[in-house]
Design an enzyme around this catalytic site. Structure first.
Site, PDB file in Angstrom:
ATOM      1  N   HIS A 191       0.858  -1.192   0.000  1.00 11.65           N
ATOM      2  CA  HIS A 191       0.000   0.000   0.000  1.00 11.65           C
ATOM      3  C   HIS A 191       0.892   1.239   0.000  1.00 11.65           C
ATOM      4  CE1 HIS A 191      -4.107  -1.597   0.339  1.00 11.65           C
ATOM      5  NE2 HIS A 191      -3.545  -2.599   1.003  1.00 11.65           N
ATOM      6  N   HIS A 236       0.831  -8.287  -1.031  1.00 18.69           N
ATOM      7  CA  HIS A 236       0.227  -8.442  -2.368  1.00 18.69           C
ATOM      8  C   HIS A 236       0.987  -7.622  -3.429  1.00 18.69           C
ATOM      9  CE1 HIS A 236      -1.979  -4.841  -1.146  1.00 18.69           C
ATOM     10  NE2 HIS A 236      -2.912  -5.512  -0.497  1.00 18.69           N
ATOM     11  N   ALA A 280      -1.939  -2.232  -5.193  1.00 12.28           N
ATOM     12  CA  ALA A 280      -1.832  -1.071  -4.293  1.00 12.28           C
ATOM     13  C   ALA A 280      -0.408  -0.528  -4.228  1.00 12.28           C
ATOM     14  CB  ALA A 280      -2.348  -1.411  -2.895  1.00 12.28           C
ATOM     15  N   ARG A 293      11.773   2.340 -16.860  1.00 11.71           N
ATOM     16  CA  ARG A 293      12.565   3.509 -16.472  1.00 11.71           C
ATOM     17  C   ARG A 293      12.240   4.012 -15.074  1.00 11.71           C
ATOM     18  NH1 ARG A 293      11.649   4.783 -21.938  1.00 11.71           N
ATOM     19  NH2 ARG A 293       9.877   6.128 -21.375  1.00 11.71           N
ATOM     20  N   HIS A 314      -6.751 -10.276  -9.414  1.00  7.96           N
ATOM     21  CA  HIS A 314      -5.776  -9.303  -8.919  1.00  7.96           C
ATOM     22  C   HIS A 314      -4.514  -9.277  -9.776  1.00  7.96           C
ATOM     23  CE1 HIS A 314      -8.335  -9.515  -5.357  1.00  7.96           C
ATOM     24  NE2 HIS A 314      -7.777  -8.381  -4.965  1.00  7.96           N
ATOM     25  N   ASP A 333      -6.210 -13.178   0.275  1.00 10.17           N
ATOM     26  CA  ASP A 333      -6.756 -11.835   0.500  1.00 10.17           C
ATOM     27  C   ASP A 333      -8.282 -11.881   0.498  1.00 10.17           C
ATOM     28  OD1 ASP A 333      -6.582  -9.120   1.057  1.00 10.17           O
ATOM     29  OD2 ASP A 333      -6.512  -8.515  -1.029  1.00 10.17           O
TER      30      ASP A 333
END
Length: 384
Positions: free
Chosen positions: A183, A209, A213, A220, A244, A265
């Site tokens: 996250h 995960h 997120a 680059r 996902h 999840d």
């Protein structure tokens, strides 16, 4: 005494066609089967799910004791013998109370511990976490959460760029808590620096995960994905449900790393039909098995690790590799962090912890110590 026949894989070795004998909750023998059926069962180590928010209408972040029990049993009956109950960002009072409830569930053996997913996340990458409760790193709050957990908090998901990172990592080191970076909106350099800071303290580090997120991998501007792939972290979570992550992305990471493992999840809609649900304080709509919050972000998964194992076995992944990514790798990460041996398995003398899959790869039963469990109500992935 119970006996189970099938082709067995323990994540490291192909045991071939065998009969596994369990007496008083322990594996007493794994003997070659001289006359195996042409289409027999498949026996794998019990699944280890280090990131799970619930199932069967029960939510770990907000559910009462009955809801937590229902969610844990849904996953157990479908092969998961080690499960961390994951929270989401919330107001301090309700979060402390929920962690205390999950600590009770851990003491009872329903789950193996608590995973705090937040609240020390990047607001720009909150995903299906309520932005109202995402906050900068707060060591005082983390101490309170750890106290409420009474030694059961096993993992903390936090953003590498959160405030007071060093103090948070000191607490992770003191309490043997996995630091799962995720996250995040951090770049590669900042992510790598956070991993190095954790390693300097002896903290076990994982990626929460991977890809989800966080900024996408770019040639680059490699971002946190590249840093987490190359910084020597202990584990890389992948939600391998085909929603996902594309299957080819899972393949890419498995080819690049022997530290990746699958997580569900899952949220409370796992094992339930399409409809309206909640994740923390956010409304969720599930359509076609895909859970989303009103803004469109994915809101957790609706599969179990049994569903993901079946998906990747059908795709041609070898059983031994599937055993590794659904069980043994995650179990080793948890054992490394806690200093406790991985729980059970298929070895002679082990506490029995394995799953028996039918020839069509649906779950026949879960063997967990002296108990045998079977799915009571077919889950989404058990139908057909």
């Amino acid at each position: 005494m119970r006996r189970y026949r099938g082709r067995a894989h323990d994540g490291a070795r192909d045991l071939g066609a065998v009969t596994v004998t369990v007496v008083d909750g322990r594996v007493t023998s794994v003997d070659p089967d001289p006359d195996p059926p042409a289409e027999g069962d498949l026996i794998l180590p019990g699944f280890t799910d280090l990131h799970c928010h619930g199932a069967a209408g029960g939510a770990f972040p907000t559910g009462d004791e009955a809801a937590v029990r229902r969610a844990a049993r849904h996953h157990r009956d479908r092969g998961t013998t080690t499960l961390l109950a994951s929270t989401v960002s919330a107001a301090e009072g309700p979060l402390l109370s929920q962690v205390a409830l999950l600590a009770d569930a851990t003491a009872e053996g329903l789950v193996a511990g608590v995973h705090l997913e937040g609240p020390f996340l990047a607001a720009a990458r909150c995903g299906a976490q309520d932005p109202a409760w995402v906050r900068e790193g707060d060591p005082t709050l983390l101490r309170r959460l750890l106290r409420a957990g009474r030694g059961t908090v096993r993992q903390l998901t936090l953003a590498p760029e959160t405030a007071h990172l060093d103090d948070l990592l000191d607490l992770c080191a003191e309490h043997h808590v996995i630091a799962g970076f995720g996250h995040t909106d951090a770049d590669a350099a900042r992510t790598a620096a956070a991993v190095a800071a954790a390693h300097a303290r002896g903290v076990t580090v994982t990626a929460t995960h991977l890809f989800n997120a966080m900024p996408p991998l770019h040639h680059r501007d490699p971002g946190p994905v590249a840093a987490l792939l190359t910084a020597g972290v202990a584990g890389l979570e992948l939600i391998g449900d085909g929603v996902h992550l594309a299957d080819a992305t899972v393949d890419l990471v498995l080819a690049a790393s022997d530290r990746a493992y699958l997580v569900s999840d899952a949220m409370e809609a796992a094992g339930r039909p399409d409809g309206r649900y909640v994740l923390g304080s956010l409304d969720v709509t599930v359509t076609g098995g895909v859970a989303r919050v009103p803004g469109g972000a994915l809101a957790g998964g609706t599969t179990t690790l049994a569903d993901q194992a079946r998906r990747h076995l059908h795709r041609g992944r070898p059983p031994g590799e599937v055993a590794a990514v659904t069980s043994t790798r995650a179990a080793e990460v948890l054992a490394r962090a806690t200093g406790r041996p991985a729980r059970g398995g298929l070895g002679v003398g082990d506490a029995a912890a394995f799953v028996v899959l039918r020839p069509d790869l649906t779950v026949r039963c879960t063997v967990d110590g002296d108990h045998e469990h079977t799915p009571v109500d077919p889950g989404r992935g058990e139908e057909g």
